[in-house]
Structures are given as C-alpha cells and as structure tokens.
Design a protein around this motif. Structure first.
Motif, PDB file in Angstrom:
ATOM      1  N   ASP A   1     -62.751  19.334  36.452  1.00  0.00           N
ATOM      2  CA  ASP A   1     -63.633  18.416  37.145  1.00  0.00           C
ATOM      3  C   ASP A   1     -64.671  19.170  37.969  1.00  0.00           C
ATOM      4  O   ASP A   1     -65.376  18.591  38.781  1.00  0.00           O
ATOM      5  N   LEU A   2     -64.751  20.452  37.749  1.00  0.00           N
ATOM      6  CA  LEU A   2     -65.780  21.230  38.431  1.00  0.00           C
ATOM      7  C   LEU A   2     -67.103  21.092  37.689  1.00  0.00           C
ATOM      8  O   LEU A   2     -67.117  20.971  36.467  1.00  0.00           O
ATOM      9  N   PRO A   3     -68.184  21.120  38.429  1.00  0.00           N
ATOM     10  CA  PRO A   3     -69.496  21.093  37.780  1.00  0.00           C
ATOM     11  C   PRO A   3     -69.724  22.371  36.984  1.00  0.00           C
ATOM     12  O   PRO A   3     -69.135  23.413  37.286  1.00  0.00           O
ATOM     13  N   LYS A   4     -70.592  22.275  36.030  1.00  0.00           N
ATOM     14  CA  LYS A   4     -70.797  23.382  35.109  1.00  0.00           C
ATOM     15  C   LYS A   4     -71.100  24.718  35.792  1.00  0.00           C
ATOM     16  O   LYS A   4     -70.419  25.708  35.526  1.00  0.00           O
ATOM     17  N   PRO A   5     -72.088  24.784  36.665  1.00  0.00           N
ATOM     18  CA  PRO A   5     -72.395  26.101  37.219  1.00  0.00           C
ATOM     19  C   PRO A   5     -71.254  26.659  38.064  1.00  0.00           C
ATOM     20  O   PRO A   5     -71.037  27.877  38.091  1.00  0.00           O
ATOM     21  N   THR A   6     -70.559  25.780  38.724  1.00  0.00           N
ATOM     22  CA  THR A   6     -69.445  26.229  39.560  1.00  0.00           C
ATOM     23  C   THR A   6     -68.354  26.843  38.700  1.00  0.00           C
ATOM     24  O   THR A   6     -67.900  27.965  38.966  1.00  0.00           O
ATOM     25  N   LEU A   7     -67.967  26.125  37.684  1.00  0.00           N
ATOM     26  CA  LEU A   7     -66.943  26.656  36.789  1.00  0.00           C
ATOM     27  C   LEU A   7     -67.419  27.952  36.163  1.00  0.00           C
ATOM     28  O   LEU A   7     -66.679  28.925  36.074  1.00  0.00           O
ATOM     29  N   TYR A   8     -68.664  27.962  35.779  1.00  0.00           N
ATOM     30  CA  TYR A   8     -69.222  29.153  35.159  1.00  0.00           C
ATOM     31  C   TYR A   8     -69.078  30.367  36.068  1.00  0.00           C
ATOM     32  O   TYR A   8     -68.642  31.434  35.657  1.00  0.00           O
ATOM     33  N   ARG A   9     -69.446  30.164  37.329  1.00  0.00           N
ATOM     34  CA  ARG A   9     -69.365  31.289  38.260  1.00  0.00           C
ATOM     35  C   ARG A   9     -67.934  31.746  38.466  1.00  0.00           C
ATOM     36  O   ARG A   9     -67.644  32.933  38.518  1.00  0.00           O
ATOM     37  N   PHE A  10     -67.019  30.794  38.563  1.00  0.00           N
ATOM     38  CA  PHE A  10     -65.619  31.176  38.718  1.00  0.00           C
ATOM     39  C   PHE A  10     -65.153  32.014  37.534  1.00  0.00           C
ATOM     40  O   PHE A  10     -64.491  33.038  37.700  1.00  0.00           O
ATOM     41  N   MET A  11     -65.534  31.576  36.362  1.00  0.00           N
ATOM     42  CA  MET A  11     -65.057  32.308  35.201  1.00  0.00           C
ATOM     43  C   MET A  11     -65.697  33.693  35.133  1.00  0.00           C
ATOM     44  O   MET A  11     -65.071  34.649  34.677  1.00  0.00           O
ATOM     45  N   GLN A  12     -66.922  33.784  35.614  1.00  0.00           N
ATOM     46  CA  GLN A  12     -67.547  35.103  35.669  1.00  0.00           C
ATOM     47  C   GLN A  12     -66.811  36.008  36.650  1.00  0.00           C
ATOM     48  O   GLN A  12     -66.529  37.167  36.346  1.00  0.00           O
ATOM     49  N   THR A  13     -66.560  35.446  37.804  1.00  0.00           N
ATOM     50  CA  THR A  13     -65.860  36.220  38.822  1.00  0.00           C
ATOM     51  C   THR A  13     -64.494  36.669  38.311  1.00  0.00           C
ATOM     52  O   THR A  13     -64.137  37.847  38.419  1.00  0.00           O
ATOM     53  N   LEU A  14     -63.765  35.748  37.732  1.00  0.00           N
ATOM     54  CA  LEU A  14     -62.435  36.089  37.239  1.00  0.00           C
ATOM     55  C   LEU A  14     -62.518  37.133  36.135  1.00  0.00           C
ATOM     56  O   LEU A  14     -61.662  38.016  36.025  1.00  0.00           O
ATOM     57  N   THR A  15     -63.548  37.036  35.332  1.00  0.00           N
ATOM     58  CA  THR A  15     -63.712  38.027  34.275  1.00  0.00           C
ATOM     59  C   THR A  15     -64.052  39.394  34.867  1.00  0.00           C
ATOM     60  O   THR A  15     -63.486  40.412  34.470  1.00  0.00           O
TER      61      THR A  15
END
Lengths: 279, 279
Positions: A49-63
């Motif tokens: 339920d996260l907005p696209k850019p937010t999720l995107y950034r999280f996944m970048q950070t986690l990566t």
DNA sequence: GGTCCGAGTTCCAATATTTGAAACTTGGTT
DNA sequence: AACCAAGTTTCAAATATTGGAACTCGGACC
C-alpha cells in the motif's frame, strides 16, 4: 494490502505496524521474502500500500544494503545474501542452538528417531536445529524453517507453557487450517489440551499436521520459568505409537533441563573466534 | 551519483555508511552482530558514533522488529531469530544454492572430497553450501559463514573473473593477514595469479589459508560472463597434491557450467508450496 | 516509422520523522 | 545518604521522508 497470502496466518495488525521508517523498510523486505520467489518491482507494488516512489526508494535502499539482491538479467528482487551472513551470526550466537547441539545428537542416537529443536518466533514455530539419526547436520535445509504453532508438538507445548495472555495473543494469530482429521482447529480446542500438557510436562502431536507422523515434545524452560524453546522426538505410526513415544518422556525432560541450564550458564566462551575458516 | 552501479563502484569504503535512516539502523544491526556474542547497550554505544538516545531508539526498533533479541536475564542484545527465518527464505530463493545442491552432492561423491559453493558478498567469500565426503576434512565451514577472498580458492578465482575495476575495489578492502607461509599478502601478488587462472579456467589454494589444506576452484559464470559464484573441491596434502586435484578440473568446469545454465534457466517452477514439515 | 503503453525512474515542496542535549530514573556501590 | 554509571524519557530544532506529478525508456502494435 494483500489478499490471502500463501502461508501467512492472520496478518498481525499491530505487530507489523511500522515503527518508523525502519519498520516500513523491514515490512518491504518481509514482503519480498514472502513471495517465496524473485519478484518484479511492480509485483511488490501491487501488493503493497506504499506509493510507487516510496516503495521504489525502499527497495533501492535495501538493495544498496544487500538486504535485497537485484538480478539484472531478470529484473527481479530476492532477499539478499547479507541475510544469510547475519543469520549465521544470529544462529551461532543463539545460546539455545549452540548448547543444544550435542544433546540433540545424543537424543537422536539414543532414540533412533528425528529430533527437533524449535522456538517461538512471532506466531510461528521456528526450527533451530534438527538431527536425523542417520544423516549429518543440514544447515538451512531445516534450520530457519517455520511451521504452524497450533498443530505441531513443539508448538502446542510452547503455547501451554507461555503466560496465558501471551498464549492467547499467539493463538489469535493462527490460521487453523485443517491439515488432517486430527488437527485442532480452534483456540478452545487447544486451550483444552493445556492443563494436561502442563501437568505431564510433555505433549503429543497425534497426526495433527501430517498423517502417520506423530511426536512427543517438551518445553525448555529457565529456572525462572521463562520459555526458551521446545524439543521433540518424531516418529511414524508405522514404527511406534503414542505409548511408545511416551517412554521417551523422561529422557526428553532431562535433556531439556540440561539444555536450559547450560544455555543460561553459557557466558560465551570466546573459543569460537568467528574468524574465518575453510578453503 | 546515480551512475549505473553494478557491483559497488567506489562508495564502498563507506559502503555501509548511510543511506538514510534505514542504513543507519542496519549498521547498528551489523555492529551488534559483529561482536560475535551478546552485548550490552553500553558496549555498542562505546563502539558507535551515534549519540546515546539515537542508538537507544534504533536498538529498540530493531528489537521490536525482532531483528535483535534482548535477553532480559543478562541484559544483552544479540541478532534475532527473524534473521534466521529471512535467511532461510533468501537461501531457498537463491537459484544458485537451489540448483547446485544435486551437483555438489554428485561432485563430492565422485571425488570423495569436500565440495564448497560460494559467492562474493561485499568483500568476503560467503559459503552457500558444503558437502562432505564420507571422510570429512578437518575443518569447519557452513552456509552463511564468511571467509577471506584473498587466500581461498573460490575467492581468488572469483576475483580473477570479476571486471578489473571491481576486483581492485575488493582487493583494496582485504586485510591480507598471513595465515600461512604460502599466503599471498598483497594485491600485486594476487594480480599476478589472475592471468593464469583466467587462462586455465581454474585456480588453486596452495595451503594459503590453512597448512595442509589445498583446493581447486572454478568460477560459475553466466553466458554473459557475469560472475555468479564459485565451486571448489578441497583436500589435504596427506591425501593428494595439486596435480591430483587438477585431474578434477574438467569435471569441475562442466559442473560449474551446468549450474550456471540451470540457475539462469530456473524460472521458478512453483515448487513454492512452502509446506511446513515436522512436528 | 511512428505512436502508444506500461514499467521504472527522477523532481521537489509539504510534511512527518528523526535527532540529540539535557534532564530524569533506576539499581548498585562506597 | 550520597554517589555513580547505565539506561530511559523529553521536546523543540533539524532533517529525512513522502508522494503527486512529470519524465524516460524500451517494447508492442498499428
């Protein structure tokens, strides 16, 4: 918000409830991991339920942090190997797992059956170790695996020895899938077993999870009655029956007591220089 | 920044250094895990450059999230079992580890020696799997364990097949401890081995890490020459020598090729039932 | 070849979160 | 009783996160 995800029991509303940014990031990690296979960004997005850019950034950070790994060929994310490294560290620091090793081995030799060491994680049973009579140790093939709390020997025994309110919380999170005829499918059915388990100091799995598979389990408790985990010996209805397993009760109990004592006394002998070995 | 970073360009010195709050939290986790034993809050504090309340809150958050576990009896923190669960998921999703299993087994049967599967993690070698022969070598390594890149067969081979700049970055992070007489203790000594390794397609560990322990290793490469990991067969100088190991080179290479192919083809046949087993 | 489309990526001002000096509590020691 | 160290809470200032919207890219379809 996902719909029925594959194996997760009732999603815990409050537990996963993010504390801060870190919590949300870990939710994302958990979500990716929950797919059980490498996933595309958009797949995660549609379940989140996260907005696209937010999720995107999280996944970048986690990566970046190697908690996730990105496969550029397939454009998919999967849980990263940093987790494997951290888990190795977690496992080898777990006094329970470390101390129990020899005892499990002895137990499986003595009984000729498979022995499990487990603890409660969240609302699941998490297996920390397993010894087959014949086979040598397998690392993550079994350690790290989770199972249901309401229809395994170790699960029921741990529930029975948990403080009542905690047990209720855990039971409220179970999904109560009926694996077999014998599966207990309600908190009340479970609750009814607890007095007996507490009195005996052990409990059974009466083919409640898999047909033909039975086990006897005991809790591992500190002197202060804090629950550390549980121990079980598993067999099949072909080879024995509940009465047969019951004969192992005393041996199990004394093993559990020994493990608890050692785990508490374990002041981390530094002989395990976690320095690297191997070719 | 924002360049296409395939394998950690140069930010790596500060690698773990901040990506935002999440990065800092994971640093804390790494730090606790790095102690290799349960630690008090103040121990972490004295080794961290975070202010007291900040560190405190991070550790609370991580504990809430079960990434850390707090032992109330001893007042210590240790990496949490949630990591073990996540790692199990990571491991079982790693196409490399999954696909390689049978091949490793076959290889250890065929050679009668111990076989390792590893990949590069950060600047270390991370062991993903290991198969013992009937008569196991005296040595301790298992899934999740890390080892040095500069003095193991798998490490050197992976460095040799990494893009040159990436290899330099990794080498710059090695500590170059002299484990044995034969240990290569400088980037230039390592670099000198690379052409030979690249030409042969395999490399040796000539007792560079442990006296008496030798091994032959090959890289696992995609068709696009991307490095997936490495494979090795280990023995002792009592049982064989480098020439003896070299006889396994072709078998190793073809195994590595098979693993690479399968790993890439692995489109996740939904073996993902994740059905829980065990009482 | 051009156009459309969806997946993935970047921008940036509004906003909610994190931050850390200082103050407070707790438990043990002199 | 007074002290000290470890752990915990407070709260305004500083900062990082947020997400709507706009953009890029590559492939699919006229």
């Amino acid at each position: 918000m996902g719909e029925a995800s594959q194996l997760t029991p009732k999603e815990d509303q409050m537990a996963a409830a993010a504390d801060g940014t870190v919590g949300k990031a870990l939710d994302v990690l958990e979500q990716v991991s929950g797919f059980g296979r490498p996933v595309r960004f958009s797949e995660v997005l549609s379940q989140s339920d996260l907005p696209k850019p937010t999720l995107y950034r999280f996944m970048q950070t986690l990566t970046n942090q190697r908690m996730l790994e990105y496969d550029p060929d397939r454009q998919t994310y999967a849980p990263g190997t940093r987790l494997v490294r951290l888990a190795h560290s977690a496992w080898s620091q777990s006094s329970l797992a470390q101390v129990a090793g020899d005892h499990l081995h002895a137990l499986s030799e003595a009984t000729g059956e498979t022995v499990h060491l487990a603890k409660l994680d969240h609302a699941h049973v998490l297996y920390l170790d397993k010894r087959n009579a014949a086979q040598p140790v397998e690392m993550y093939s079994q350690a790290g695996k989770i199972g249901p709390a309401y229809c395994t020997g170790v699960g029921k025994v741990m529930l029975a020895f948990l403080p009542e309110d905690s047990a209720e919380v855990v039971m409220a999170q179970q999904s109560f899938h009926r694996y077999t005829e014998a599966t207990l499918t309600s908190p009340s059915a479970l609750r009814a077993e607890f007095p007996g388990i507490r009195e005996n100091g052990y409990g059974f799995d009466r083919e409640e999870h898999e047909p033909g598979i039975i086990c006897i389990a005991v809790p591992i408790l500190t002197e202060g009655h804090r629950l550390l985990g549980a121990l079980s010996v598993t067999s099949t209805t072909d080879r024995t029956n509940l009465a047969g397993l019951e004969k192992q009760a005393d041996r199990l109990k004394s093993t559990a007591r020994a493990i608890a004592t050692e785990a508490q006394a374990w002041s981390f002998p530094d002989h395990m220089t976690l320095k690297q070995t191997g070719p």
